[in-house]
Motif scaffolding. Structure first.
Motif, PDB file in Angstrom:
ATOM      1  N   LYS A   1     -20.250  95.005 -33.190  1.00  0.00           N
ATOM      2  CA  LYS A   1     -19.912  93.631 -32.799  1.00  0.00           C
ATOM      3  C   LYS A   1     -18.430  93.388 -33.069  1.00  0.00           C
ATOM      4  N   ARG A   2     -17.745  92.898 -32.037  1.00  0.00           N
ATOM      5  CA  ARG A   2     -16.324  92.608 -32.233  1.00  0.00           C
ATOM      6  C   ARG A   2     -16.181  91.510 -33.294  1.00  0.00           C
ATOM      7  N   SER A   3     -15.095  91.580 -34.016  1.00  0.00           N
ATOM      8  CA  SER A   3     -14.885  90.619 -35.098  1.00  0.00           C
ATOM      9  C   SER A   3     -14.413  89.279 -34.543  1.00  0.00           C
ATOM     10  N   LYS A   4     -14.810  88.233 -35.267  1.00  0.00           N
ATOM     11  CA  LYS A   4     -14.342  86.886 -34.956  1.00  0.00           C
ATOM     12  C   LYS A   4     -13.344  86.471 -36.036  1.00  0.00           C
ATOM     13  N   PRO A   5     -12.577  85.419 -35.793  1.00  0.00           N
ATOM     14  CA  PRO A   5     -11.600  84.982 -36.801  1.00  0.00           C
ATOM     15  C   PRO A   5     -12.259  84.741 -38.163  1.00  0.00           C
ATOM     16  N   GLN A   6     -11.595  85.210 -39.209  1.00  0.00           N
ATOM     17  CA  GLN A   6     -12.010  85.026 -40.609  1.00  0.00           C
ATOM     18  C   GLN A   6     -13.269  85.817 -40.971  1.00  0.00           C
ATOM     19  N   GLU A   7     -13.685  86.739 -40.122  1.00  0.00           N
ATOM     20  CA  GLU A   7     -14.821  87.593 -40.449  1.00  0.00           C
ATOM     21  C   GLU A   7     -14.333  88.948 -40.960  1.00  0.00           C
ATOM     22  N   PRO A   8     -15.102  89.614 -41.806  1.00  0.00           N
ATOM     23  CA  PRO A   8     -14.738  90.981 -42.215  1.00  0.00           C
ATOM     24  C   PRO A   8     -14.710  91.894 -40.989  1.00  0.00           C
ATOM     25  N   PHE A   9     -13.848  92.897 -41.010  1.00  0.00           N
ATOM     26  CA  PHE A   9     -13.790  93.814 -39.869  1.00  0.00           C
ATOM     27  C   PHE A   9     -13.381  95.197 -40.331  1.00  0.00           C
ATOM     28  N   TRP A  10     -13.688  96.187 -39.476  1.00  0.00           N
ATOM     29  CA  TRP A  10     -13.279  97.570 -39.678  1.00  0.00           C
ATOM     30  C   TRP A  10     -12.714  98.074 -38.347  1.00  0.00           C
ATOM     31  N   GLU A  11     -11.822  99.032 -38.443  1.00  0.00           N
ATOM     32  CA  GLU A  11     -11.240  99.620 -37.231  1.00  0.00           C
ATOM     33  C   GLU A  11     -12.256 100.571 -36.600  1.00  0.00           C
ATOM     34  N   SER A  12     -12.235 100.645 -35.271  1.00  0.00           N
ATOM     35  CA  SER A  12     -13.141 101.533 -34.548  1.00  0.00           C
ATOM     36  C   SER A  12     -12.509 101.888 -33.206  1.00  0.00           C
ATOM     37  N   PRO A  13     -13.058 102.862 -32.489  1.00  0.00           N
ATOM     38  CA  PRO A  13     -12.535 103.178 -31.148  1.00  0.00           C
ATOM     39  C   PRO A  13     -12.667 102.016 -30.174  1.00  0.00           C
ATOM     40  N   TRP A  14     -13.476 101.023 -30.496  1.00  0.00           N
ATOM     41  CA  TRP A  14     -13.722  99.896 -29.588  1.00  0.00           C
ATOM     42  C   TRP A  14     -13.032  98.629 -30.058  1.00  0.00           C
ATOM     43  N   GLY A  15     -12.180  98.784 -31.067  1.00  0.00           N
ATOM     44  CA  GLY A  15     -11.458  97.643 -31.608  1.00  0.00           C
ATOM     45  C   GLY A  15     -12.034  97.214 -32.944  1.00  0.00           C
ATOM     46  N   ARG A  16     -11.440  96.190 -33.509  1.00  0.00           N
ATOM     47  CA  ARG A  16     -11.894  95.691 -34.804  1.00  0.00           C
ATOM     48  C   ARG A  16     -13.267  95.028 -34.674  1.00  0.00           C
ATOM     49  N   GLY A  17     -14.121  95.340 -35.639  1.00  0.00           N
ATOM     50  CA  GLY A  17     -15.457  94.749 -35.588  1.00  0.00           C
ATOM     51  C   GLY A  17     -16.270  95.164 -36.802  1.00  0.00           C
ATOM     52  N   ARG A  18     -17.578  95.016 -36.680  1.00  0.00           N
ATOM     53  CA  ARG A  18     -18.493  95.394 -37.769  1.00  0.00           C
ATOM     54  C   ARG A  18     -19.812  95.861 -37.157  1.00  0.00           C
ATOM     55  N   PRO A  19     -20.626  96.572 -37.947  1.00  0.00           N
ATOM     56  CA  PRO A  19     -21.859  97.133 -37.394  1.00  0.00           C
ATOM     57  C   PRO A  19     -22.881  96.050 -37.007  1.00  0.00           C
ATOM     58  N   GLY A  20     -23.675  96.388 -36.010  1.00  0.00           N
ATOM     59  CA  GLY A  20     -24.856  95.577 -35.729  1.00  0.00           C
ATOM     60  C   GLY A  20     -25.893  95.800 -36.822  1.00  0.00           C
ATOM     61  N   TRP A  21     -26.967  95.020 -36.774  1.00  0.00           N
ATOM     62  CA  TRP A  21     -27.953  95.074 -37.850  1.00  0.00           C
ATOM     63  C   TRP A  21     -28.723  96.397 -37.869  1.00  0.00           C
ATOM     64  N   HIS A  22     -29.262  96.813 -36.726  1.00  0.00           N
ATOM     65  CA  HIS A  22     -30.196  97.934 -36.701  1.00  0.00           C
ATOM     66  C   HIS A  22     -29.544  99.283 -36.983  1.00  0.00           C
TER      67      HIS A  22
ATOM     68  N   TYR B   1     -23.203 101.874 -24.422  1.00  0.00           N
ATOM     69  CA  TYR B   1     -22.011 101.561 -23.641  1.00  0.00           C
ATOM     70  C   TYR B   1     -21.220 100.473 -24.350  1.00  0.00           C
ATOM     71  N   ASP B   2     -19.903 100.510 -24.147  1.00  0.00           N
ATOM     72  CA  ASP B   2     -19.061  99.460 -24.708  1.00  0.00           C
ATOM     73  C   ASP B   2     -18.663  98.487 -23.617  1.00  0.00           C
ATOM     74  N   THR B   3     -18.312  97.284 -24.045  1.00  0.00           N
ATOM     75  CA  THR B   3     -17.934  96.237 -23.096  1.00  0.00           C
ATOM     76  C   THR B   3     -16.448  95.937 -23.237  1.00  0.00           C
ATOM     77  N   LYS B   4     -15.915  95.207 -22.285  1.00  0.00           N
ATOM     78  CA  LYS B   4     -14.492  94.874 -22.332  1.00  0.00           C
ATOM     79  C   LYS B   4     -14.168  93.931 -23.488  1.00  0.00           C
ATOM     80  N   GLU B   5     -15.212  93.235 -23.986  1.00  0.00           N
ATOM     81  CA  GLU B   5     -14.980  92.334 -25.122  1.00  0.00           C
ATOM     82  C   GLU B   5     -14.864  93.087 -26.442  1.00  0.00           C
ATOM     83  N   GLY B   6     -15.241  94.381 -26.465  1.00  0.00           N
ATOM     84  CA  GLY B   6     -15.163  95.146 -27.706  1.00  0.00           C
ATOM     85  C   GLY B   6     -16.496  95.325 -28.396  1.00  0.00           C
ATOM     86  N   ASP B   7     -17.612  94.937 -27.737  1.00  0.00           N
ATOM     87  CA  ASP B   7     -18.941  95.158 -28.287  1.00  0.00           C
ATOM     88  C   ASP B   7     -19.496  96.491 -27.773  1.00  0.00           C
TER      89      ASP B   7
END
Length: 587
Positions: free
Chosen positions: A228-249, A182-188
């Protein structure tokens, strides 16, 4: 990936409630088992047994395709130097893969991920004031060089996380559509542990099963991040849930699936990765593929500890030795022998004394092979050899080694069998001595160590073939393990090693001529015992100088052995393995 998504959509109607049994066929594995029960895969039996962390016991190793093993391993997070803890795990699994390939004829298709985007990489890049990409690239290259220096065979393919984010996004989307994330309103995006019911927890007990920190909007404390939603100055990629990057697992599940599909024979890693990393890999992979059993075997290596410490060697604990620093003191061969002397899944204590033990074991084998070659050349004179007994011993050793390695890759037992063969070979290579002549020589030259050719040996039956067979087998089995007896620490340099060997050969030849001159006898009789002929006293200093040269070269890794009027030499890997006591008893 499209094929996998289509298959996932087609099978989605088959998903049962998480609390009920799963009944799906996944590449030959049909599971009607509920919860965490392991199902023996169908396929090709190998005749080997491996300790499967999924069942916590040895299981017959059965592969989906005869003669082929699909193998995925978790690679490094490249934000710092690789250390001996990493080396121990990668070298141990390299040994296992070599055994499968060289002894059992199994083609291993090995894929490894390089984690090149991660919280630690981002943090370190800020500290170093470089981009995360540059930092990761530097340490990735260093890791690969370290592995080559340790003689680890590279995987069939390295895959970077940053080059597979589009696959990861599609994989996460598939898990959501299957009702397990499930996705959250924060973009995670989080994996929904409750959605798979009792199937979670295969590795609980390996470590403390605490949940990951994260958003307060998680449905269960055990839920873990897929995106994981991106934070300022972090690398990011576009996704259906907003800008972010993959979790570890999620990276490992996605990348393993992109190479091997919905079924994997073997997954490996350090025991510290069992929970939560591998546990979460299983959960999200089976949720995506909707299969009852994604990976059939999990092999985990034990921790490397600094002797006297209960803590594993790790970067975070600042208690590590880098691979580069280690190789300043020891060789790759010595580290492999260090690993071979313990079970791959056992914890192992690292210390100078344990490395000396490995060095001595290699030195013992190397000295035997050199002595056996000297015997084959006629340079080492012995009493008649019990040839039949040695042929039987060699056959028993081959059988024992094969049985040990088929039993969960028991390298300590295999090495013990090889060392036992060496011991029995050495027992047959004891040179004949003439005590009275030796006593005479020691009275004349008390500091000299020399050997003469004894008339007792002339005309006796010799058995060089059996020693040739022993040398060939020992060299071959060590080569299977990745230990190269033909190359010392200096030998890795290649061309310079050849020049060194040429110099040592010429030096030894010159020294042999000097010794032969010094050992010449006055008015040697044509008959009678050789010890009755006297040496030239004035040539005594030449013998003492030859003996001094031999002793002085030993700590430098050049071992000279005097055998009658001739001498042989070998290059060793360290002074600890070169002891004066190893000189054969003079005669």
């Amino acid at each position: 990936m499209l094929r996998l998504l289509v298959r996932s959509e087609f099978q989605r109607a088959k998903v049962l409630c998480a609390s009920r049994a799963v009944s799906v066929r996944c590449n030959g594995v049909c599971s009607n088992a509920s919860a965490r029960e392991w199902v023996r895969p169908s396929g090709a039996a190998t005749g080997l047994k491996a300790f499967n962390s999924l069942t916590k016991q040895k299981e017959p190793l059965i592969l989906a395709r005869e003669g082929v093993a699909t193998w995925y391993s978790c690679g490094p997070t490249v934000y710092d130097h690789a250390h001996l803890g990493h080396a121990c795990s990668y070298v141990r699994f390299d040994i296992l893969q070599r055994i499968l390939t060289r002894l059992f004829g199994i083609t291993v298709i090995h894929a490894m991920v390089i984690t090149d985007v991660d919280d630690k990489i981002i943090k370190r890049s800020w500290e170093e004031n470089v981009s995360p990409n540059v930092l990761a690239s530097i340490y990735e290259d260093e890791f690969k060089r370290d592995m080559l220096s340790l003689k680890v065979i590279p995987p069939a393919v390295y895959l970077r996380v940053t080059e597979n984010v589009h696959h990861i996004v599609a994989f996460i989307d598939g898990i959501i559509r299957n009702g397990h994330a499930y996705d959250t309103k924060e973009g995670d995006v989080y994996f929904d542990i409750q959605s798979i019911g009792g199937r979670y927890g295969k590795f609980v007990g390996a470590v403390d099963p605490q949940g990951e920190p994260g958003s307060t909007t998680k449905r269960d404390s055990r839920d873990f991040a897929l995106w994981k939603r991106s934070k300022p100055q972090e690398p990011f990629w576009e996704s259906p849930w907003g800008r972010g990057r993959p979790g570890w697992h999620i990276e490992c599940s996605t990348i393993a699936s992109s190479v091997f599909g919905s079924q994997l024979d073997i997954h490996s890693g350090g025991i510290d990765l069992a929970f939560p990393h591998h546990e979460n890999e299983i959960a999200q992979s089976e949720a995506y593929h909707q299969c009852g059993q994604w990976a059939n075997y999990f092999l985990h290596s034990g921790h490397l500890h600094l002797k006297g410490s209960e803590e594993k060697m790790s970067k975070s604990l600042k208690n590590y030795i880098s691979i580069k620093d280690f190789l300043q003191s020891y060789s790759a061969n010595e580290f492999r022998m260090f690993c071979l002397l313990s079970r791959y899944r056992s914890a192992i204590d690292y210390s100078h004394s344990s490395m000396v033990e490995a060095r001595i074991a290699l030195g013992t084998i190397s000295t035997f092979t050199q002595d056996a070659k000297a015997y084959m050349k006629g340079q080492l004179q012995c009493r008649p050899v019990q040839e039949a007994a040695l042929w039987d011993r060699l056959a028993d050793t081959k059988s024992s080694v094969l049985k040990a390695l088929a039993d969960d890759f028991d390298t300590p037992r295999a090495v013990s069998a090889v060392m036992n063969l060496v011991h029995h070979g050495n027992c047959q290579l004891q040179p004949v001595s003439t005590v009275t002549h030796f006593a005479h020589m020691k009275l004349l030259l008390p500091d000299c160590v020399c050997v003469c050719v004894c008339s007792q040996c002339e005309g006796v039956a010799r058995s060089p073939a059996v020693f040739g067979a022993m040398i060939s087998y020992i060299t071959e089995i060590l080569d299977v393990f990745g230990v190269d007896l033909l190359h010392t620490k200096e030998g890795d340099v290649g061309t310079s090693s050849g020049r060194l060997e040429g110099v040592v050969e010429q030096l030894t030849h010159f020294r042999s001529e000097v010794r032969a001159f010094a050992l010449a006898r006055q008015d040697a009789p044509t008959s009678g015992p050789p010890h009755k002929a006297a040496l030239y006293p004035e040539r005594g200093p030449l013998l003492r100088s030859c003996d001094t040269l031999r002793k002085d070269l030993a700590p430098l890794g050049v071992l000279i052995k005097d055998r009658g009027l001739t001498s042989t030499w070998e290059l060793t890997e360290g002074s600890e393995s070169v002891q004066d006591e190893e000189q054969e008893t003079p005669s």
